[in-house]
Design a protein around this motif. Structure first.
Motif, PDB file in Angstrom:
ATOM      1  N   TRP A   1       0.839  -1.207   0.000  1.00 45.59           N
ATOM      2  CA  TRP A   1       0.000   0.000   0.000  1.00 45.59           C
ATOM      3  C   TRP A   1       0.869   1.251   0.000  1.00 45.59           C
ATOM      4  CZ3 TRP A   1      -5.202   0.071  -0.586  1.00 45.59           C
ATOM      5  CH2 TRP A   1      -5.831   1.304  -0.444  1.00 45.59           C
ATOM      6  N   SER A   2       1.918   1.233   0.814  1.00 46.82           N
ATOM      7  CA  SER A   2       2.827   2.372   0.883  1.00 46.82           C
ATOM      8  C   SER A   2       3.515   2.611  -0.466  1.00 46.82           C
ATOM      9  CB  SER A   2       3.877   2.128   1.969  1.00 46.82           C
ATOM     10  OG  SER A   2       4.856   3.137   1.974  1.00 46.82           O
ATOM     11  N   LEU A   3       3.985   1.547  -1.086  1.00 45.63           N
ATOM     12  CA  LEU A   3       4.612   1.675  -2.405  1.00 45.63           C
ATOM     13  C   LEU A   3       3.622   2.172  -3.447  1.00 45.63           C
ATOM     14  CD1 LEU A   3       6.762  -1.574  -2.420  1.00 45.63           C
ATOM     15  CD2 LEU A   3       7.632   0.783  -2.451  1.00 45.63           C
ATOM     16  N   ALA A   4       2.387   1.657  -3.386  1.00 46.60           N
ATOM     17  CA  ALA A   4       1.360   2.100  -4.334  1.00 46.60           C
ATOM     18  C   ALA A   4       1.074   3.583  -4.164  1.00 46.60           C
ATOM     19  CB  ALA A   4       0.094   1.273  -4.160  1.00 46.60           C
ATOM     20  N   ALA A   5       1.005   4.040  -2.909  1.00 47.78           N
ATOM     21  CA  ALA A   5       0.742   5.455  -2.657  1.00 47.78           C
ATOM     22  C   ALA A   5       1.871   6.333  -3.195  1.00 47.78           C
ATOM     23  CB  ALA A   5       0.557   5.691  -1.160  1.00 47.78           C
ATOM     24  N   LYS A   6       3.118   5.865  -3.017  1.00 47.24           N
ATOM     25  CA  LYS A   6       4.261   6.649  -3.492  1.00 47.24           C
ATOM     26  C   LYS A   6       4.344   6.680  -5.020  1.00 47.24           C
ATOM     27  CE  LYS A   6       6.987   5.941   0.637  1.00 47.24           C
ATOM     28  NZ  LYS A   6       8.080   5.212   1.271  1.00 47.24           N
ATOM     29  N   ALA A   7       3.887   5.613  -5.657  1.00 43.12           N
ATOM     30  CA  ALA A   7       3.997   5.523  -7.115  1.00 43.12           C
ATOM     31  C   ALA A   7       2.739   5.966  -7.843  1.00 43.12           C
ATOM     32  CB  ALA A   7       4.319   4.077  -7.508  1.00 43.12           C
ATOM     33  N   SER A   8       1.715   6.341  -7.107  1.00 42.29           N
ATOM     34  CA  SER A   8       0.413   6.610  -7.732  1.00 42.29           C
ATOM     35  C   SER A   8       0.426   7.792  -8.707  1.00 42.29           C
ATOM     36  CB  SER A   8      -0.651   6.836  -6.658  1.00 42.29           C
ATOM     37  OG  SER A   8      -0.350   7.994  -5.902  1.00 42.29           O
ATOM     38  N   SER A   9       1.343   8.724  -8.534  1.00 42.28           N
ATOM     39  CA  SER A   9       1.359   9.872  -9.445  1.00 42.28           C
ATOM     40  C   SER A   9       2.091   9.571 -10.761  1.00 42.28           C
ATOM     41  CB  SER A   9       2.011  11.075  -8.756  1.00 42.28           C
ATOM     42  OG  SER A   9       3.345  10.758  -8.399  1.00 42.28           O
TER      43      SER A   9
ATOM     44  N   VAL B   1      -2.043   4.015 -17.197  1.00 42.06           N
ATOM     45  CA  VAL B   1      -2.708   3.958 -15.893  1.00 42.06           C
ATOM     46  C   VAL B   1      -1.668   4.210 -14.809  1.00 42.06           C
ATOM     47  CG1 VAL B   1      -4.506   2.367 -16.694  1.00 42.06           C
ATOM     48  CG2 VAL B   1      -2.430   1.453 -15.656  1.00 42.06           C
ATOM     49  N   SER B   2      -2.151   4.494 -13.619  1.00 42.62           N
ATOM     50  CA  SER B   2      -1.279   4.799 -12.502  1.00 42.62           C
ATOM     51  C   SER B   2      -0.328   3.646 -12.200  1.00 42.62           C
ATOM     52  CB  SER B   2      -2.124   5.094 -11.256  1.00 42.62           C
ATOM     53  OG  SER B   2      -1.307   5.194 -10.119  1.00 42.62           O
ATOM     54  N   ARG B   3       0.888   3.975 -11.836  1.00 43.28           N
ATOM     55  CA  ARG B   3       1.893   2.981 -11.459  1.00 43.28           C
ATOM     56  C   ARG B   3       1.463   2.242 -10.176  1.00 43.28           C
ATOM     57  NH1 ARG B   3       5.885   0.527 -14.102  1.00 43.28           N
ATOM     58  NH2 ARG B   3       6.629   2.436 -15.029  1.00 43.28           N
ATOM     59  N   ALA B   4       0.491   2.758  -9.442  1.00 47.22           N
ATOM     60  CA  ALA B   4      -0.021   2.080  -8.250  1.00 47.22           C
ATOM     61  C   ALA B   4      -0.578   0.703  -8.590  1.00 47.22           C
ATOM     62  CB  ALA B   4      -1.097   2.937  -7.582  1.00 47.22           C
ATOM     63  N   PHE B   5      -1.059   0.525  -9.825  1.00 45.48           N
ATOM     64  CA  PHE B   5      -1.590  -0.781 -10.233  1.00 45.48           C
ATOM     65  C   PHE B   5      -0.513  -1.862 -10.235  1.00 45.48           C
ATOM     66  CE2 PHE B   5      -5.037   1.840 -11.897  1.00 45.48           C
ATOM     67  CZ  PHE B   5      -6.131   1.102 -11.489  1.00 45.48           C
ATOM     68  N   ASP B   6       0.748  -1.472 -10.345  1.00 49.02           N
ATOM     69  CA  ASP B   6       1.836  -2.447 -10.263  1.00 49.02           C
ATOM     70  C   ASP B   6       1.875  -3.135  -8.896  1.00 49.02           C
ATOM     71  OD1 ASP B   6       2.928  -2.334 -12.803  1.00 49.02           O
ATOM     72  OD2 ASP B   6       4.386  -0.769 -12.285  1.00 49.02           O
ATOM     73  N   PHE B   7       1.415  -2.439  -7.868  1.00 52.95           N
ATOM     74  CA  PHE B   7       1.510  -2.957  -6.507  1.00 52.95           C
ATOM     75  C   PHE B   7       0.204  -3.584  -6.016  1.00 52.95           C
ATOM     76  CE2 PHE B   7       4.585   0.441  -7.066  1.00 52.95           C
ATOM     77  CZ  PHE B   7       5.751  -0.265  -6.806  1.00 52.95           C
TER      78      PHE B   7
END
Length: 172
Positions: free
Chosen positions: A114-122, A130-136
């Motif tokens: 979740w933390s990684l997704a939040a950091k990569a979401s932008s 699509v957002s990089r958050a989907f990777d996590f």
């Protein structure tokens, strides 16, 4: 508690079955995407810009879903040589310790994913847009399933139930 656990086991069994089918479908879909990319590149001399990132994303899902189901069913990779020489009562304790460690690992996967997704979401995944958050997302989803399935295994053991195969409960 025992009746609740039996009902919950039916639910988690269905969840595990759905996860397994979804993982299998993901494996087939990823294979088709890679095949399409190879065909388009080498036969049509072109490229599918979305093929590689989508195949990697799908691969993450089927790996983490399949691993969680393997943990639940007791078929995931394990090192049981020491357990073979232990008395049965100690084997149960060791399995419980293992399940607690797996649950802790699942909590870590969920929180750090979740933390990684939040950091990569932008950021954006090139080729997919699509957002990089989907990777996590597969890490988070797999972690949640690990926690759920590990908790179920510990509780089943505490009330004297075990699972032989999908949904078949027997007395310990």
């Amino acid at each position: 508690m025992r009746d609740f656990l039996i009902a919950a086991e039916r639910l988690t069994s269905r969840l595990a079955t759905a996860a397994l089918y979804l993982a299998g479908a993901g494996l087939v879909l990823m294979t088709l995407i890679v095949f399409a990319q190879v065909f388009v590149r080498y036969v049509l001399n072109n490229s599918l810009h979305w093929a590689e990132p989508s195949a990697v994303l799908i691969m993450g899902w089927f790996i983490f879903l399949g691993a969680a189901v393997g943990i639940r069913e007791g078929t995931h990779l394990s090192f049981d040589v020491l357990l073979m020489v232990m008395p049965a009562w100690l084997q149960g304790i060791m399995h419980t310790i293992s399940d607690i460690a797996i649950g802790g690992f699942g909590i870590g996967m969920t929180l750090y994913g979740w933390s990684l997704a939040a950091k990569a979401s932008s950021n954006v995944i090139p080729g997919l847009g699509v957002s990089r958050a989907f990777d996590f997302a597969p890490i988070i989803g797999g972690g949640i399933l690990l926690v759920l399935f590990a908790l179920e295994r510990v509780l089943r053991r505490l009330v004297g139930l075990r699972t032989l195969r999908f949904g078949d409960l027997v007395e310990e």
